[in-house]
Design a protein around this motif. Sequence first.
Motif, short mmCIF file in Angstrom:
data_model
loop_
_atom_site.label_atom_id
_atom_site.label_comp_id
_atom_site.label_asym_id
_atom_site.label_seq_id
_atom_site.Cartn_x
_atom_site.Cartn_y
_atom_site.Cartn_z
N ASP A 388 55.39 38.26 45.98
CA ASP A 388 54.00 38.66 46.27
C ASP A 388 53.59 39.92 45.50
O ASP A 388 52.63 39.89 44.73
N TYR A 392 51.46 39.89 41.84
CA TYR A 392 50.14 40.49 41.77
C TYR A 392 50.08 41.52 40.65
O TYR A 392 49.12 41.56 39.87
N LYS A 428 49.81 37.22 54.49
CA LYS A 428 49.37 37.06 53.10
C LYS A 428 47.87 37.34 52.97
O LYS A 428 47.40 37.88 51.95
N GLN A 429 47.11 36.96 54.00
CA GLN A 429 45.68 37.25 53.99
C GLN A 429 45.44 38.76 54.03
O GLN A 429 44.58 39.28 53.33
N ALA A 432 46.22 40.32 50.68
CA ALA A 432 45.12 40.10 49.73
C ALA A 432 44.01 41.12 49.93
O ALA A 432 43.39 41.59 48.95
N GLU A 433 43.74 41.50 51.18
CA GLU A 433 42.73 42.52 51.47
C GLU A 433 43.21 43.90 51.04
O GLU A 433 42.43 44.72 50.54
N TRP A 435 45.05 44.61 48.55
CA TRP A 435 44.96 44.77 47.09
C TRP A 435 43.63 45.37 46.66
O TRP A 435 43.51 45.96 45.59
N LYS A 436 42.60 45.24 47.52
CA LYS A 436 41.28 45.76 47.17
C LYS A 436 41.25 47.28 47.16
O LYS A 436 40.33 47.89 46.62
#
Length: 516
Positions: A388, A392, A428-429, A432-433, A435-436
């Motif tokens: 992961d 990324y 994982k959700q 993903a947040e 990473w912002k």
Amino acid sequence: MAALVAVAARGCGGLWRRARQRGAGQPGPGPGPFPRGQRAVACNARGGAVPAGKSGLAPWVPVVGLEIHAQISSNSKLFSGSQVQFAAPPNSLVSFFDASLPGTLPAGYQITQQRVPIAVNGSLSYSLCIDNKMSQMVTKTVRIKQIQLEQDSGKSLHDDTRSQTLVDLNRAGVGLMEVVMEPDMCCGEEAAAAVRELQLILQTLGSSQAVMAEGQLRVDANVSVHHPGEPYGVRTEVKNINSIRFLAKAIDYEIQRQIEELENGGTILNETRAFDSKLGCTVPMRDKEGKQDYRFMPEPNLPPLILYDAKSLPANMNHQQVINIDWIHERLPDLPSVKRKKLVEQYGILPEHSFTLLNEEGLAEFFERVVKQTQMKPKKVIGWILKDLLSYLKQHSLTVKESPVSSFVLADLLNLLEKKEISSTAAKQVLAELWKGEGKTPLEIVKEQKLELLQDQKELEQICQAVIDGHKNEVMAIKAGNPKVLNKLIGLVQKKTQGRSSPVLVKQLLEKKLSG
């Protein structure tokens, strides 16, 4: 520099000067890509012979030796106070001495340790994959003939449009260590693995930053081919390769070019070639046949550089004014091979994972920080790091230091998962947040998006039953002996719960209902 010496070999060095003989030839235009045969260079961890080609002759044996020039970590040049800096304006870091201007020492030559190098008779162990499988690795060793200290030369910039060559002397006089490897390798893959291992060692020791993109590590590859049992063939030298990927390509191309040339009745010239990365081929630079490229003469202005060990160190010598390689050796950090072994032994990860951790600068330290800050077992943490986080970073061309997700934040997320407060899908959700880079904590994101694990088992049972009732064909397939279809039903339940259900619990509930 001395740190690497303590690892590789022992010795003393005398400084010599090297002057390129005038009229040795200038780089010239070369042909386009050499026609490629259908045969690939069959050299990997299992051996080095290339099968016979159209001529039906015996297999070919490629031979590869390397000369590696690593820029020493230093703020100034070897014999002048000029600064060392990448991408400075041309000729902005040049002293009178560097430019060999009249009235200064006659430094129109390169100073090097040629006949009495600083270290001799060393070796380097490196690992590579068998058939590109990280789970199958083999360790090989290449002998190091010598390591010598020398000055870098200036850089020629060819302007084909104006038919002129410009000279930038910013690099002239910068300290280099030249590592000369014996011809113990047989293909680009082996050479690339050896250079990568050396690069990691230099960076670990702090001897060189060894950033190839900045010219801090450059490789010359000597390549030849011959039939088994015959003398080595005529070699060519591919100069100044500044990428590990290009190194492998250049060597494999040159091996194949020489084989095809010989099988077509041609001869191999003892010449210097360059690798054209755009065309993917090597092109001639200058012919070495019958020419002596260099002359060597003692440098009278410099005394010998003498290294001592604990046994040879004179009793009356001031220890702070000499180089004691035993003293240095005792204070060396763990080398990459030792680090990998410790990672495997301490955390129980696979050996191939230890290679990936060390190949990415800062990733091993990131992994260890996460392990210390989370309750999750290291074997599970490594999956999140490699699958992961690293995916990324590569996708967005970021280094570990540039990651918007810190080790602390990732550990916080993994703790939520380990305490079964969220599912792996929800984790994982959340990632993903994260990473912002909006500064939210994993728990804040979980609450905002209502990703907490579904605690009402009756509600979950009802959802499982609804999925079963709506997918009769899948249920029949499972009962007919195809258990893999169950994964589809688990995914459908996960979708209905928006990732808020535990896949393990969902599997148990579905199996119970389907067995009834």
